[in-house]
Write an enzyme that holds these catalytic residues in place. Structure first.
Site, PDB file in Angstrom:
ATOM      1  N   GLU A  77     -13.935   6.760  15.835  1.00 12.16           N
ATOM      2  CA  GLU A  77     -13.777   7.601  14.656  1.00 12.16           C
ATOM      3  C   GLU A  77     -15.016   7.595  13.751  1.00 12.16           C
ATOM      4  OE1 GLU A  77     -11.245   9.400  14.378  1.00 12.16           O
ATOM      5  OE2 GLU A  77     -10.945   9.921  12.279  1.00 12.16           O
ATOM      6  N   ASP A  78     -15.599   6.431  13.566  1.00 11.51           N
ATOM      7  CA  ASP A  78     -16.606   6.299  12.500  1.00 11.51           C
ATOM      8  C   ASP A  78     -18.039   6.099  12.962  1.00 11.51           C
ATOM      9  OD1 ASP A  78     -14.517   6.483  10.790  1.00 11.51           O
ATOM     10  OD2 ASP A  78     -14.339   4.340  10.413  1.00 11.51           O
ATOM     11  N   ASP A 260      23.358 -14.073  -6.745  1.00 12.83           N
ATOM     12  CA  ASP A 260      24.458 -15.025  -6.790  1.00 12.83           C
ATOM     13  C   ASP A 260      24.999 -15.305  -5.396  1.00 12.83           C
ATOM     14  OD1 ASP A 260      26.204 -16.753  -7.892  1.00 12.83           O
ATOM     15  OD2 ASP A 260      27.689 -15.226  -8.451  1.00 12.83           O
TER      16      ASP A 260
END
Ligand code: MN
Length: 711
Positions: A77-78, A260
């Site tokens: 991608e980069d 509780d």
């Protein structure tokens, strides 16, 4: 926290081979080089991110291919490095994994999937054929979530929202509880920092008050277990922030009500111990009726196993108890990834967990191969969590969910009835495609409409959704008799044209014969039935032309049967060529001896043949190879998809005979107004000859697709 590659490889040395660790190290240096000069928002070198992602997966004891893919997950991608280069250096599997992660990442930016989160989740799962793609993606997202605070508020919020809506549910689906909880708490405190802080403070303030009571219950349980002689770990549990928040919202209960409740987990050695302990605990405190759940016998859809029960403690406080084995605990925390963990950790203990992991995974996944050992199993885990659905995009990026086998016509009707009714064609991923083509997940579909166009009765055969079918029928029913007859006539005429015939060629005699045979009142009724979609135009045309369906297929006389020595090793035997796959010289072949038919020759990849071989207990299979001087003509079937059919048959026939291929028969399947598929049976000499024919057909203008048919 691992900070360097050598810290990581030290960790990997504990469970991977030297060679595998080396691959991961190479992947690290490759990523470092590819991302050189790039930094993260925090200012650190970019490679620290993939290193951290790999480290998350290493903690889950994932295999070396996943780790290499994690190192390289942003490279396609980069950076300049492409899939091919990765495949050369790290093999096709790692390259596929990286490519898969990149594709998922692209979708994040492409779609504003606000209302479509669930569909997006499912689509992501359906698209990632190798499960490890999802695991790498989850680890990637986890590291990004952990380092979110350096981003600006808007981006932070968007990522947090997406994580809560998409990635936390995926982690949940895969049974990866630890990651899910971290996603939820990080996402929650990013989106609602004030609320998260307030709940956190409230939890801390009551923790002190509860301490004594928790310790008391824990002690009583431990004592009871000691009396029973079982070894166990007893853990007091606290709900995580996001689940408290959700309970407050969805069940509109107050914080005190939710808190509780006292919750414990008892972890034992065997399922048998679990059931015994359950009985023992029930004698210690009174069980609350209707609250016992046996997820050991019937695991949850994501594989979760445990016994759950609720007891009345001192002063009537509810005590929630979970009882499970160590392995179930691992599964509950790490889900699918626990499988890798077991394989690596303990060879012996892995047998039981492996069997269970496999049973579990089989419920979720389709295994590509029947795996004999765990390694093979892991290598081949293919995911298909939603095998019955496809997810496709509208041109505007909206996701539609359709049943498997749906076509563009289903899509058109799913968008709007008017679009369906006036649909004349479609583009799939911007390319003109046949309306009959089954859709695949991730495709973008665009419907071409024309004013005045009508639904085609033929569509009834190609739609998969009941919505489309009922809309088409509804339209056809509305037609007045006259319109239906007219439409029928048009359709029948078109079908006749595909045989290069017309009504004039057919003649009154054949029409009368058909009316007679079909029991219709008159020909008009037949046309009406065609128009209403109750009769198929193409078949009616065949009946009119008196074409017998099977004659041409079965009685094909091809010279090769008389020729001796077609196939080496079959001297003196009767040879028959299988009609399912139509083998031709050059194909890899195999034979099967069949009573009365001698050796039946199939292509090696023929499904029927493989089935025969699989069930062959008497040794009827024979190894065959073509004789080197093989001659003669061999029949093959081609399926040719064309955009419009007028005149195309003539040009196909011309092309084929100009290449010395002899056509034995042609069948035309009309698909819709714009396209049809043509089946041609022709005789060729061998694969090279066939390849030449296919190449020449493929360049014809209106031909969309040519393929050899093997049934
Ligand atoms: Mn990343």
């Amino acid at each position: 926290m691992v900070t360097t590659i050598s810290d990581l490889t030290d960790k990997l040395d504990t469970y991977l081979d030297t060679e595998q660790v080396e691959t991961v190290r190479r992947a690290y240096y490759c990523a470092e080089q590819a991302h050189v000069g790039q930094t993260r928002r925090s200012g650190e070198p970019y490679v620290t991110h993939p290193l951290a992602v790999a480290n998350i997966l290493a903690d889950m004891h994932m295999d070396h291919q996943s780790l290499a893919a994690a190192m390289l997950h942003d490279v396609i991608e980069d950076t300049e490095v492409d899939k091919l280069a990765l495949s050369d250096q790290f093999g096709p599997t790692v390259a596929e994994l990286v490519d898969g992660v990149s594709k998922l990442t692209q979708f994040e930016f492409q779609t504003q999937a606000e209302k479509q989160a669930e569909n997006f989740q499912k689509m992501a799962m359906a698209m990632a054929r190798d499960l490890r793609v999802i695991l790498v993606k989850l680890a990637d997202r986890l590291h990004n979530m952990r380092t979110l605070d350096v981003l600006e508020v808007d981006k932070r919020r968007r990522i947090a929202k997406e994580t809560l809506e998409i990635y936390a549910p995926i982690a949940n689906r895969l049974g990866m509880n630890d990651i899910r909880i971290e996603f939820e708490d990080l996402g929650f405190s990013t989106l609602y920092p004030m609320r998260a802080r307030r709940i956190q403070a409230a939890v801390e303030s009551i923790r002190g008050n509860r301490k004594a009571l928790v310790a008391n219950v824990e002690k009583q349980i431990a004592e009871q277990l000691r009396k029973d002689g079982v070894t166990a770990r007893v853990i007091g549990r606290e709900k995580h922030l996001y689940s408290i928040y959700q309970k407050m919202r969805s069940k509109s209960r107050s914080f005190t009500e939710i808190m509780d409740v006292f919750a414990f987990r008892i972890i034992l050695n065997s399922p048998d111990d679990c059931y015994r302990t359950l009985g023992s605990i029930h004698s210690l405190y009174k069980p609350r009726p209707g609250h016992f759940k046996d997820y050991i016998a019937i695991p949850k859809a994501n594989g979760y196993q445990s016994l759950h029960t609720v007891l009345f403690g001192m002063h009537g406080v509810p005590i929630e108890i979970q009882i499970r084995t160590e392995e179930m605990e691992q599964m509950a925390n790490n889900g699918i990834a626990a499988h890798w963990l077991y394989k690596a950790n303990n060879q012996d203990a892995s047998v039981g967990s492996h069997v269970r992991a496999r049973q579990w995974v089989q419920g979720l996944l389709e295994l590509q191969q029947n795996a004999g050992n765990s390694l093979e199993f892991i290598e081949n885990v293919k995911i298909d969590l939603f095998p019955e659905e496809v997810y496709v995009f509208t041109p505007k990026g909206k996701i539609l969910e359709l049943p498997l086998g749906s076509t563009a016509v289903d899509f058109a009707y799913a968008v709007h009835t008017d679009i369906g009714n006036s649909c004349v064609g479609c583009r799939i991923n911007r390319r003109l495609a046949a309306l009959s083509q089954p859709l695949k997940s991730g495709e973008t579909i665009e419907i071409i409409t024309a004013p005045g166009a009508n639904p085609n009765p033929v569509w009834l055969d190609i739609v998969a959704t009941s919505r489309a079918r009922s809309q088409i029928r509804h339209y056809l029913k509305q037609l007045k008799t006259g319109e239906a007859v007219e439409l029928g006539q048009r359709l029948l005429n078109k079908a006749l044209t595909s045989f290069d015939q017309s009504f004039d060629d057919v003649g009154a005699k054949k029409i009368a014969a058909l009316v007679n045979k079909s029991g219709a009142q008159d020909f008009e009724q037949i046309l009406e039935e065609v128009g209403l979609g109750n009769r198929v135009a193409f078949l009616t045309a065949r009946q009119l032309l008196d074409i017998q369906e099977d004659a041409e297929v079965n009685d094909m006389a091809i010279g090769h049967r008389e020729k001796p020595l077609v196939i080496a090793g079959t001297e003196g035997m009767m040879i028959n060529f299988a009609k399912c796959c139509n083998p031709i010289p050059g194909d890899n072949i195999g034979g099967h001896i069949t009573a009365g038919r001698g050796v039946v020759v199939h292509t090696a990849d023929c499904r029927n043949y493989q089935e025969l071989q699989h069930n062959d207990k008497e040794g009827r299979g024979v190894v065959l190879g073509w004789h080197q001087d093989v001659e003669g003509e061999y029949r093959v079937e081609l399926k040719i998809e064309v955009e419009q059919q007028r005149g195309i048959i003539a040009s196909l026939a011309n092309k084929i005979s100009s290449l010395d291929g002899s056509i034995e028969s042609i069948k035309v399947e009309e698909r819709d107004a714009k396209s049809s598929s043509i089946h041609i049976f022709l005789a060729v000499n061998n694969r090279i000859h066939l390849a030449r024919v296919i190449r020449r057909i493929r360049v014809l203008k209106s031909v969309v697709k040519v393929e050899r048919v093997k049934r």
